[in-house]
Design a protein around this motif. Structure first.
Motif, PDB file in Angstrom:
ATOM      1  N   VAL A  97       0.609  -1.346   0.007  1.00  0.00           N
ATOM      2  CA  VAL A  97       0.436   0.043  -0.208  1.00  0.00           C
ATOM      3  C   VAL A  97       1.106   1.253   0.192  1.00  0.00           C
ATOM      4  O   VAL A  97       0.850   1.936  -0.774  1.00  0.00           O
ATOM      5  CB  VAL A  97      -1.189  -0.099   1.461  1.00  0.00           C
ATOM      6  N   TYR A  98       1.791   1.242   0.949  1.00  0.00           N
ATOM      7  CA  TYR A  98       3.162   2.040   0.558  1.00  0.00           C
ATOM      8  C   TYR A  98       3.826   2.614  -0.227  1.00  0.00           C
ATOM      9  O   TYR A  98       3.186   4.084  -1.212  1.00  0.00           O
ATOM     10  CB  TYR A  98       3.886   2.763   1.906  1.00  0.00           C
ATOM     11  N   ARG A  99       4.249   1.586  -0.569  1.00  0.00           N
ATOM     12  CA  ARG A  99       4.990   1.929  -2.438  1.00  0.00           C
ATOM     13  C   ARG A  99       4.081   2.506  -3.614  1.00  0.00           C
ATOM     14  O   ARG A  99       4.415   2.963  -4.063  1.00  0.00           O
ATOM     15  CB  ARG A  99       5.195   0.408  -2.737  1.00  0.00           C
ATOM     16  N   ASP A 100       2.834   1.733  -3.644  1.00  0.00           N
ATOM     17  CA  ASP A 100       1.530   1.920  -4.141  1.00  0.00           C
ATOM     18  C   ASP A 100       0.687   3.543  -4.353  1.00  0.00           C
ATOM     19  O   ASP A 100       1.625   3.917  -5.344  1.00  0.00           O
ATOM     20  CB  ASP A 100      -0.181   1.135  -4.137  1.00  0.00           C
ATOM     21  N   ARG A 101       0.919   4.598  -3.687  1.00  0.00           N
ATOM     22  CA  ARG A 101       0.487   5.632  -2.263  1.00  0.00           C
ATOM     23  C   ARG A 101       1.707   6.547  -3.192  1.00  0.00           C
ATOM     24  O   ARG A 101       2.127   8.053  -3.749  1.00  0.00           O
ATOM     25  CB  ARG A 101       0.218   5.207  -1.398  1.00  0.00           C
ATOM     26  N   ARG A 103       3.839   5.458  -5.837  1.00  0.00           N
ATOM     27  CA  ARG A 103       3.636   5.871  -7.633  1.00  0.00           C
ATOM     28  C   ARG A 103       3.562   6.569  -8.058  1.00  0.00           C
ATOM     29  O   ARG A 103       3.300   7.540  -8.812  1.00  0.00           O
ATOM     30  CB  ARG A 103       3.620   4.372  -7.287  1.00  0.00           C
ATOM     31  N   ARG A 104       1.687   6.249  -7.192  1.00  0.00           N
ATOM     32  CA  ARG A 104       1.113   7.915  -7.642  1.00  0.00           C
ATOM     33  C   ARG A 104       0.889   8.846  -6.614  1.00  0.00           C
ATOM     34  O   ARG A 104       0.510   9.717  -7.464  1.00  0.00           O
ATOM     35  CB  ARG A 104      -0.683   7.213  -7.140  1.00  0.00           C
ATOM     36  N   GLY A 105       1.761   9.440  -5.995  1.00  0.00           N
ATOM     37  CA  GLY A 105       2.433  11.028  -5.802  1.00  0.00           C
ATOM     38  C   GLY A 105       1.248  11.084  -4.490  1.00  0.00           C
ATOM     39  O   GLY A 105       1.263  11.748  -4.133  1.00  0.00           O
ATOM     40  N   GLU A 106       0.514  10.723  -3.895  1.00  0.00           N
ATOM     41  CA  GLU A 106       0.329  10.626  -2.880  1.00  0.00           C
ATOM     42  C   GLU A 106       0.745  10.912  -1.165  1.00  0.00           C
ATOM     43  O   GLU A 106       1.801  10.193  -1.556  1.00  0.00           O
ATOM     44  CB  GLU A 106      -1.512   9.475  -2.523  1.00  0.00           C
TER      45      GLU A 106
END
Length: 123
Positions: A97-101, A103-106
């Motif tokens: 989840v941390y990596r996905d956020r 990557r999306r810049g959130e």
């Protein structure tokens, strides 16, 4: 080594071993079938919990029958497996989840609770 396993322990143990192998196979097939990490994290838990549980119960049956006394070492293995497996899955999910956020810049929520303020400005 000549190990004559009694029939009352051999038949249930063999059924449990086959069931544990099938559950592990189903978990592996689910791991291959699902398309992203968040779905794939759930598939191996089937083989990890139920499959390993079946193998460990079969081991308890066979070794208890061979040694003619209750053998419960496998219960410790089961406890360690059931304690470490959810913790590992939770840490993997949090990292994903941390990596996905990221990557999306959130922005990722910080550990400071809202309204806590900055200690240096509060002085």
């Amino acid at each position: 080594m000549n190990a004559d396993i009694p029939l009352w322990a051999g038949i249930p143990a063999s059924i449990l071993l086959v069931a544990g192998g099938l559950l592990a196979l189903v978990g592996s097939a689910g791991l291959l079938r699902f398309n992203n990490f968040f779905c794939r994290i759930h598939a191996p838990t089937l083989g990890n919990t139920m499959g390993a549980g079946c193998v460990l119960v079969a081991s308890i049956l066979v070794f208890s029958a061979l040694q003619q006394r209750p053998v419960v070492h496998e219960i410790l293995i089961t406890l360690l497996l059931f304690i470490s497996s959810p913790v590992t899955a939770m840490l993997l999910m949090r990292a994903a989840v941390y990596r996905d956020r990221r990557r999306r810049g959130e922005s990722y929520p910080t550990a400071t609770p809202p309204g806590a303020g900055n200690r240096q400005t509060d002085l």
